[in-house]
Scaffold this active site. Structure first.
Site, PDB file in Angstrom:
ATOM      1  N   LYS A 174       0.874  -1.163   0.000  1.00  0.00           N
ATOM      2  CA  LYS A 174       0.000   0.000   0.000  1.00  0.00           C
ATOM      3  C   LYS A 174       0.912   1.213   0.000  1.00  0.00           C
ATOM      4  O   LYS A 174       1.641   1.454   0.968  1.00  0.00           O
ATOM      5  CB  LYS A 174      -0.918   0.011   1.223  1.00  0.00           C
ATOM      6  N   GLY A 196     -10.988   8.262   6.349  1.00  0.00           N
ATOM      7  CA  GLY A 196     -12.099   9.157   6.615  1.00  0.00           C
ATOM      8  C   GLY A 196     -13.357   8.508   7.169  1.00  0.00           C
ATOM      9  O   GLY A 196     -14.257   9.201   7.632  1.00  0.00           O
TER      10      GLY A 196
END
Lengths: 401, 268
Positions: free
Chosen positions: B109, B197
C-alpha cells in the site's frame, strides 16, 4: 539472621509457605515482592543482572495516573489501577519509615490540556468515557488551566484536571525498596545474571547462575520486558510480554522557580516536574523490540509537543536523555499469579503501570506465595487468561483461496 | 438474519474481491495502528472479518520478535505493508524494498504524503513511484486523492487497485465528496478501495453502495468506544453496502409513489 527473623522463618514454614524464594529481577516489582516476603520471615534472594532498577523502573516517569490514563478497551484494568492509587499513600508511609528515605511523592494532581478544537473534541470523548466509569475529573477552560499553571501558552482550547492522579519519584522508589528489602533480611544480588530456571519433578526448584545453582522453594519471574527470555522457562509459562520502547528526556528547571507544579499531559507528550527541578518529558511508544537508540524524530517530537504548550522550556538545559522498555503484555494489564509449573510465579507485563501498581504487585504476589487469601481485585489478572488459543492460522488462511 | 448471510451476487455463488488475480472473501481491509492494546487489536480484526491487514513498517521493527505486532498479525492474516510516514519518492522506494525483503510479500500500500497537516497524498510523486515500483515487480495499491483523473493516471501507471480518500486520514468525516467517489468507481479499470475518513458504519455502507470494491479503515474501529463491537458493525456495513449495490437501488423520485395498488379497488 537475627533471632526475630529466624523465628519468623520458622513461623512461615509452619504455615506451609515456602521458606526460600528466589526472585528474577530487581525492579520495583521484584523488590516490592521481596520486601513483603522478607517482612513475613521468608528467606528471599533477588537476582539482578545489572543494578537494581536498571530496567523500566528507573526509566519510568512515576505517574500514578489511574484516572486520566484510562482508555476505552481497558475498563477491566481500571479496578486494579484504582487499587494501586488507593494503596499508594500507606505504602509510601510504610516504605519511607522502613527505609528512612523519601520517595518524592507529590499530590498536586494531573492536568490534561487540549491545544486545538480537534484535541478538545478528543479530550471530551475520553473524559466522558472516564467520567462514565465514575472517575472524578473537572472540565476546565483554557484560562482556568492557566491559572493552575501560569507558564502554559495562551491558546489552550480546553483542559481536564484530575485531583487524584499523583506522582512519585520512581528512582527514589527503587532506592527505598532496596533498603527496605535488605533491612528486612532480604539478599540482593546485583550484577548476577540468571542463566536458567531449574525445574525438577514438575516444579520450580531454583535458578541457575552460570556455574552455580541456587535452590529455592518458589521462583518469581519479575524480569520486566525480558521475562519471556529466561532460559529453561517452559513454553506454557512464557508470558505474552514484549518490549515497547520509550524515549524520554529531562530538562533542568530552577527548583526555586519551576515552570510546572503538576503533572501535565498535552497532545503527544507528558511532563512531570520533580522537586529537584528536573522536568521529565515523555514518552515515545515504539514497537521496535530492544532497539535502544535515541532518534532525532523521537526527541524532536517530544520537544516540539512540549514547546507548543510550554514555550519557556527553550532556555532550559538538557539534563538527560534515555530509552526504556515497557514490559507490555498482550492486553497491557499485568500478569500476576501462579504459573503452570508449580512453584513458579509471574509478576510481569505491567506496561506503563509498574510504578502505580507497585503496592498491588507486592501485596498480591506475597499473599499468594504465603497462601493468604487473594485480593478480589486480582481476579482475571493471572497468566491463565492467555491460555485459550487465539484465532488459529487456519481460520484466516481458509478464508483465502 | 445477520446481513453477512444475505445473498450477494445474483445466484452466482461467492462474490469475491479480486485484486491482482487473487480473490478475497472479505471486502474490509483493516489497519493495525492506534488500538488500546494488542488483545483488543486481535479481537477487533477478528470481528471485522478482514483477511488483509495493513502494517506501518516504518513504525515497527522488521526483525520480528515474539509477541511483537508483526508476529501476532503475521500468523493470523495476510499482511499488506504500507509506506506510512514517507514523504519522498526515495523514502517510499527504500521502504518498499525493506517490506518485500522482511515480510516476503510484493504487495504494497503506497502512501506518499505531500503535506503533514492535511496528510494529503502527493499525486505527482505517487504516479512516478507507482510506475517505478510496478517495474520493480511490486503489486501497488496507492493511497490517493478522490480525483478521478489522478485515479486513472495511477491505473495507467500499473496500480493493482486505487485507494481514494473519503476525507482526511483519521478525521472520521465520512465521504466528503461522494460524487467523486462514484465517478472514480465508474471509470476505474482497477478495483477502487475507499481509504481514510470512515467515521462510522453508515460511511462504510455508503462507500460500497457507490460502487467501491472494498473499504480500508483503521481509526474508526481502533478509537471507537468499543473497538470490537464497532469492528463487527463495520463488517456488517460493508457486506450490506455491497449487497445493496449488487441488488440495485430504486430511482430517486421527486414525488410520492403509493406502495399499495390503486387499481382494482372495490367500486372502481
Amino acid at each position: 539472621m537475627t533471632p526475630i527473623q529466624a523465628k519468623r522463618r520458622v513461623q512461615a514454614k509452619r504455615r506451609d509457605g515456602p521458606a526460600r524464594v528466589a526472585i528474577v529481577g530487581a525492579g520495583v516489582s521484584g523488590l516490592g515482592i521481596g520486601w513483603r516476603l522478607a517482612q513475613a520471615g521468608v528467606g528471599v534472594d533477588v537476582f539482578e543482572r545489572d543494578r537494581a532498577g536498571s530496567g523500566a523502573s528507573d526509566a519510568a516517569a512515576g505517574m500514578l495516573a489511574a484516572g486520566v490514563e484510562c482508555e476505552p478497551g481497558e475498563e477491566a484494568l481500571l479496578a486494579l489501577t484504582l487499587l494501586g492509587r488507593q494503596l499508594w499513600p500507606a505504602f509510601r508511609d510504610e516504605l519511607e519509615a522502613a527505609s528512612g528515605l523519601s520517595v518524592g511523592y507529590r499530590d498536586e494532581g494531573t492536568l490534561v490540556v487540549a491545544t486545538t478544537q480537534d484535541d478538545a473534541r478528543r479530550l471530551r470523548f475520553l473524559t466522558e468515557f472516564q467520567q462514565g466509569l465514575g472517575l472524578a475529573l473537572d472540565w476546565l477552560t483554557g484560562s482556568e488551566a492557566r491559572r493552575l499553571e501560569p507558564h502554559l501558552k495562551p491558546g489552550i482550547a480546553a483542559a481536564v484536571f484530575s485531583a487524584a492522579d499523583h506522582q512519585v519519584d520512581n528512582r527514589l522508589l527503587v532506592q527505598a525498596l532496596k533498603l527496605a528489602f535488605t533491612r528486612a533480611g532480604g539478599r540482593l544480588h546485583e550484577g548476577r545474571a540468571v542463566t536458567g530456571l531449574l525445574a525438577q519433578g514438575g516444579r520450580a526448584r531454583g535458578l541457575q547462575l552460570g556455574g552455580e545453582s541456587h535452590e529455592a522453594d518458589a521462583v518469581v519471574l519479575a524480569a520486566g520486558a525480558w521475562s519471556r527470555l529466561l532460559p529453561g522457562l517452559p513454553e506454557a509459562d512464557q508470558p505474552p510480554v514484549r518490549p515497547v520502547k520509550g524515549q524520554m528526556l529531562a530538562l533542568a528547571m530552577d527548583p526555586a522557580r519551576p515552570l510546572l507544579e503538576r503533572v501535565l499531559w498535552a497532545p503527544g507528550v507528558y511532563l512531570v516536574p520533580r522537586r529537584d527541578g528536573r522536568l521529565l518529558i515523555g514518552a515515545t511508544v515504539e514497537e521496535q523490540g530492544f532497539d535502544g537508540s535515541l532518534t532525532a524524530g523521537g526527541l524532536y517530537a517530544l520537544l516540539e509537543a512540549t514547546r507548543r504548550v510550554l514555550p519557556a522550556i527553550e532556555d532550559l538545559a538538557v539534563a538527560e536523555t534515555w530509552v526504556g522498555f515497557r514490559p507490555t503484555s498482550r492486553d497491557d494489564a499485568p500478569i500476576l499469579g501462579p504459573g503452570r509449573l508449580a512453584g513458579l510465579w509471574h509478576a510481569t507485563g505491567h506496561h506503563r503501570n509498574g510504578i502505580l501498581l507497585a503496592p498491588v504487585t507486592a501485596a498480591a504476589l506475597s499473599d499468594a506465595i504465603l497462601g493468604r487469601p487473594a485480593m478480589p481485585a486480582l481476579a482475571g489478572f493471572g497468566p491463565e487468561r492467555f491460555a485459550a488459543p487465539a484465532r488459529p492460522l487456519e481460520a484466516a488462511a481458509g478464508a483465502r483461496p | 438474519m445477520s446481513v453477512t448471510s444475505m445473498p450477494t451476487a445474483s445466484g452466482s455463488g461467492e462474490d469475491a474481491l479480486h485484486i491482482a488475480g487473487e480473490a478475497f472473501r472479505s471486502r474490509l481491509i483493516a489497519g493495525s495502528s492506534l488500538y488500546p492494546n494488542q488483545q483488543v487489536m486481535l479481537d477487533a480484526i477478528a470481528a471485522s472479518g478482514a483477511e488483509l491487514v495493513t502494517v506501518s513498517i516504518r513504525r515497527m521493527s522488521l526483525e520480528g520478535y515474539e509477541e511483537g505486532p508483526l508476529d501476532l498479525l503475521g500468523e493470523r492474516y495476510r499482511l499488506l505493508p504500507n509506506t506510512a510516514g514517507c514523504e519522498t519518492l526515495r523514502d517510499a522506494l527504500l521502504t518498499a524494498e525493506l517490506a518485500r525483503e522482511s515480510l516476503e510479500t510484493n504487495w504494497l500500500k503506497l502512501e506518499l504524503i505531500g503535506d503533514r497537516e492535511t496528510l494529503y497524498p502527493d499525486v505527482l510523486q505517487l504516479v512516478e513511484a507507482t510506475e517505478t515500483l510496478v517495474k520493480e515487480g511490486f503489486v501497488v495499491l496507492p493511497y490517493c486523492n478522490d480525483d478521478p483523473v489522478a485515479c486513472l493516471r495511477l491505473a495507467d501507471a500499473g496500480a493493482a487497485a486505487v485507494m481514494p480518500l473519503g476525507s482526511p486520514i483519521g478525521s472520521g468525516m465520512g465521504l466528503c465528496n461522494p460524487y467523486n467517489i462514484e465517478i472514480v468507481c465508474r471509470q476505474s479499470p482497477v478495483p477502487v478501495i475507499l481509504d481514510a475518513g470512515i467515521g462510522t458504519a453508515s460511511d462504510a455502507a455508503r462507500a460500497m453502495e457507490l460502487g467501491c470494491a472494498a473499504v480500508m479503515l483503521n481509526t474508526a474501529i481502533a478509537k471507537a468506544r468499543d473497538p470490537v463491537v464497532m469492528a463487527g458493525a463495520m463488517r456488517d456495513a460493508v457486506a450490506a453496502g455491497r449487497a445493496a449495490r449488487l441488488a440495485g437501488r430504486i430511482p430517486r423520485l421527486d414525488h410520492a409513489e403509493a406502495s399499495s395498488p390503486r387499481l382494482g379497488l372495490i367500486g372502481s
